[in-house]
Design a protein around this motif. Sequence first.
Motif, PDB file in Angstrom:
ATOM      1  N   GLN A   1     -13.816  -8.950 -10.530  1.00  0.00           N
ATOM      2  CA  GLN A   1     -12.669  -8.865  -9.633  1.00  0.00           C
ATOM      3  C   GLN A   1     -11.427  -9.323 -10.363  1.00  0.00           C
ATOM      4  O   GLN A   1     -11.378 -10.371 -10.979  1.00  0.00           O
TER       5      GLN A   1
ATOM      6  N   GLY B   1      -4.712  -7.085  -7.275  1.00  0.00           N
ATOM      7  CA  GLY B   1      -4.728  -6.346  -6.016  1.00  0.00           C
ATOM      8  C   GLY B   1      -5.586  -5.106  -6.067  1.00  0.00           C
ATOM      9  O   GLY B   1      -5.739  -4.395  -5.090  1.00  0.00           O
TER      10      GLY B   1
ATOM     11  N   LEU C   1      -8.804  -3.710  -5.699  1.00  0.00           N
ATOM     12  CA  LEU C   1     -10.012  -4.230  -5.065  1.00  0.00           C
ATOM     13  C   LEU C   1     -11.198  -3.341  -5.386  1.00  0.00           C
ATOM     14  O   LEU C   1     -11.087  -2.120  -5.416  1.00  0.00           O
TER      15      LEU C   1
ATOM     16  N   SER D   1     -10.317 -10.185  10.415  1.00  0.00           N
ATOM     17  CA  SER D   1     -10.407  -8.763  10.078  1.00  0.00           C
ATOM     18  C   SER D   1      -9.106  -8.049  10.403  1.00  0.00           C
ATOM     19  O   SER D   1      -8.686  -7.139   9.675  1.00  0.00           O
TER      20      SER D   1
ATOM     21  N   LEU E   1      -6.468  -9.063   7.709  1.00  0.00           N
ATOM     22  CA  LEU E   1      -6.706  -8.457   6.400  1.00  0.00           C
ATOM     23  C   LEU E   1      -6.755  -6.937   6.470  1.00  0.00           C
ATOM     24  O   LEU E   1      -6.970  -6.277   5.450  1.00  0.00           O
TER      25      LEU E   1
ATOM     26  N   LEU F   1      -8.957  -4.987   8.127  1.00  0.00           N
ATOM     27  CA  LEU F   1     -10.324  -4.519   7.925  1.00  0.00           C
ATOM     28  C   LEU F   1     -11.005  -4.084   9.213  1.00  0.00           C
ATOM     29  O   LEU F   1     -12.217  -3.973   9.270  1.00  0.00           O
TER      30      LEU F   1
ATOM     31  N   TYR G   1     -13.539  -9.004  -2.963  1.00  0.00           N
ATOM     32  CA  TYR G   1     -12.670  -8.112  -2.185  1.00  0.00           C
ATOM     33  C   TYR G   1     -11.917  -8.901  -1.110  1.00  0.00           C
ATOM     34  O   TYR G   1     -10.691  -8.812  -0.981  1.00  0.00           O
ATOM     35  N   LEU G   2     -12.650  -9.711  -0.354  1.00  0.00           N
ATOM     36  CA  LEU G   2     -12.023 -10.486   0.716  1.00  0.00           C
ATOM     37  C   LEU G   2     -11.104 -11.560   0.149  1.00  0.00           C
ATOM     38  O   LEU G   2     -10.024 -11.823   0.698  1.00  0.00           O
TER      39      LEU G   2
ATOM     40  N   SER H   1      -9.412 -11.467  -2.659  1.00  0.00           N
ATOM     41  CA  SER H   1      -8.182 -10.839  -3.155  1.00  0.00           C
ATOM     42  C   SER H   1      -7.253 -10.463  -2.005  1.00  0.00           C
ATOM     43  O   SER H   1      -6.043 -10.681  -2.065  1.00  0.00           O
ATOM     44  N   LEU H   2      -7.831  -9.905  -0.935  1.00  0.00           N
ATOM     45  CA  LEU H   2      -7.021  -9.563   0.235  1.00  0.00           C
ATOM     46  C   LEU H   2      -6.369 -10.805   0.837  1.00  0.00           C
ATOM     47  O   LEU H   2      -5.171 -10.818   1.148  1.00  0.00           O
TER      48      LEU H   2
ATOM     49  N   GLU I   1      -3.524 -12.178  -1.254  1.00  0.00           N
ATOM     50  CA  GLU I   1      -2.300 -11.380  -1.231  1.00  0.00           C
ATOM     51  C   GLU I   1      -1.606 -11.399   0.127  1.00  0.00           C
ATOM     52  O   GLU I   1      -0.379 -11.350   0.200  1.00  0.00           O
ATOM     53  N   ARG I   2      -2.381 -11.491   1.211  1.00  0.00           N
ATOM     54  CA  ARG I   2      -1.798 -11.304   2.538  1.00  0.00           C
ATOM     55  C   ARG I   2      -1.612 -12.592   3.336  1.00  0.00           C
ATOM     56  O   ARG I   2      -0.834 -12.611   4.283  1.00  0.00           O
TER      57      ARG I   2
END
Length: 559
Positions: A2, A6, A8, A35, A38, A40, A179-180, A182-183, A186-187
């Motif tokens: 990873q 960004g 992913l 969720s 993010l 999702l 993945y989670l 990184s999200l 960033e967010r």
Amino acid sequence: MQNHTGLLRLSTLKAANRLRVVITVFIKYGFGEISELLGLSRFTRWRCRRNACPISHEMTLWEKIRHIIEELGPTMIKIGQILSMRPDLVPPELTNELQNLQETVPPVSFEAIKARVERSLGKPLEKVFSSFEQKPLASASLSQVHRAVLRETGETVAVKIKRPGVEKTVEADLDVMAYLASLAHERVYSLKPANLPDVVDEIRKSLMRELDFLNEARNMTYFNHCFKNDPTVRAPKIHGKYCSSDVLVMEYVPATRLDKITADKDRRLAIANRGLDCAIKQMLDFGFFHADPHLGNLKLGENDELVFYDFGMVGRFTPEMQSAIVDYIIAVVKSDARRAARVALDMAVKAPPLIDFVRFQSDIMFLLERIRTPINDNPNFGMFLLELTSLCRQYGVSLRSDYILMARALLATEAAGHTICPEFDAVAALKPVALRFMVKRYSVLFSDRPPLGDLDSNLRLISKMPERIDKLFRIMEHGQLKVEMEQHDFGRMVDRMGSIADRIATGLIVASLIVGSSLLFISGLGPKWHGIPILGLVGFTLSGVFGAWLLLRMVFTRK
């Protein structure tokens, strides 16, 4: 792997399906907002209304996280166990809760285990073992252990086999975590200081090492080499010719759990002191130590020796780090807060340049006073190191991962000592250790910080200064000097930039309306009202309204 840019990765269908399961479980335990935050929600088709969640709303946040990990299965449980030993990565409240993880993993079928062993050995099971028990001695998330007898020597051995398919499961779970992470990084601005992608990378490194049984075989062999002259400490002997990354064949060593020992008080106290002395010896004499010596991994053998099992997680110390541990021990024994604070900063991976050292030292003094004057229990050196880790987190000081493993190892060793003998006093047992190393330190020949060694190091540093200065100037001449800046208020800055852009756009519109209306007045084009061009009048009116709105907004929103 990873990355942190960004991009992913969910490279397999298994990882994508696993992500859907993870999000569903999160929603089940009341974390549906995650969720949504993010982005999702597309991964699940249902929502969990508050009254429909099949869990108690009286659970704490950390209890919910533990239940989520247990429900997600063996691999996530293993990851949770790794995190339980890393208070430098997650909050201490979570590490304490993760200590309660229950790893009840049903064993894999014997047919699958047999196929894996035969594939690893390259020959039928019967060619290597004269007997192989189908029922496992132990079944864990990554592996299970069976007792067998070697056909070649007739020796009883323990065979540790990696669970079939565990690599793909671990890879999928780690991809989902990356993945989670990184999200979220960033967010969710509030989570940026936690640097979740780095946390996942650290977990990945630890788990990948543990999945390779050849690493464990090397660790056990080296441990036995370190204690080759000490008959009171050992690990099972490795049968290297039968080992691979998937299968570990070792000596079967029957032993008694420390909490099952029945002996008089003096013998139990002697065993507890021997366990602590062994842990200190691993760290300070060999720079190599078992990082998870809990009651299941540290037992008493038939010949009264301490037997260590499961070397999937070990720690290593450089001579500088060993010297720092000596300073920590001396600081605790002498209640020297300044020494402990200085060592923590000197050996940290990262520390703020303008830390309030006096306040930091005062807080460490508070921790030392709790050890010096305990109320309801014995002083605990391992707990002091863990509390120091939490304190360092508050000050933005990042300690090395091996220090954290050391603290957990000492805490587990002391807990085992208290289990054997409730009167066991670890700090009192450390006093002769501190005295021994203080005498050694002030010895010219045997000091862990010899004056000539420091002088040699300083001379090398001084000799390299001209070269480093020249390199710095060459970088500047070629325009390659980079300055790293960190924006702590990025979200607010974006909002202010958007507000400025709105004002500029409104100003341009007002200016355009004024210029256009002036041209219409001069040319006299279009319909007129009392000789005044209507389009020009409308343009001036609109420009006046927009201009007044812009002026009022600038006045009342100025800060």
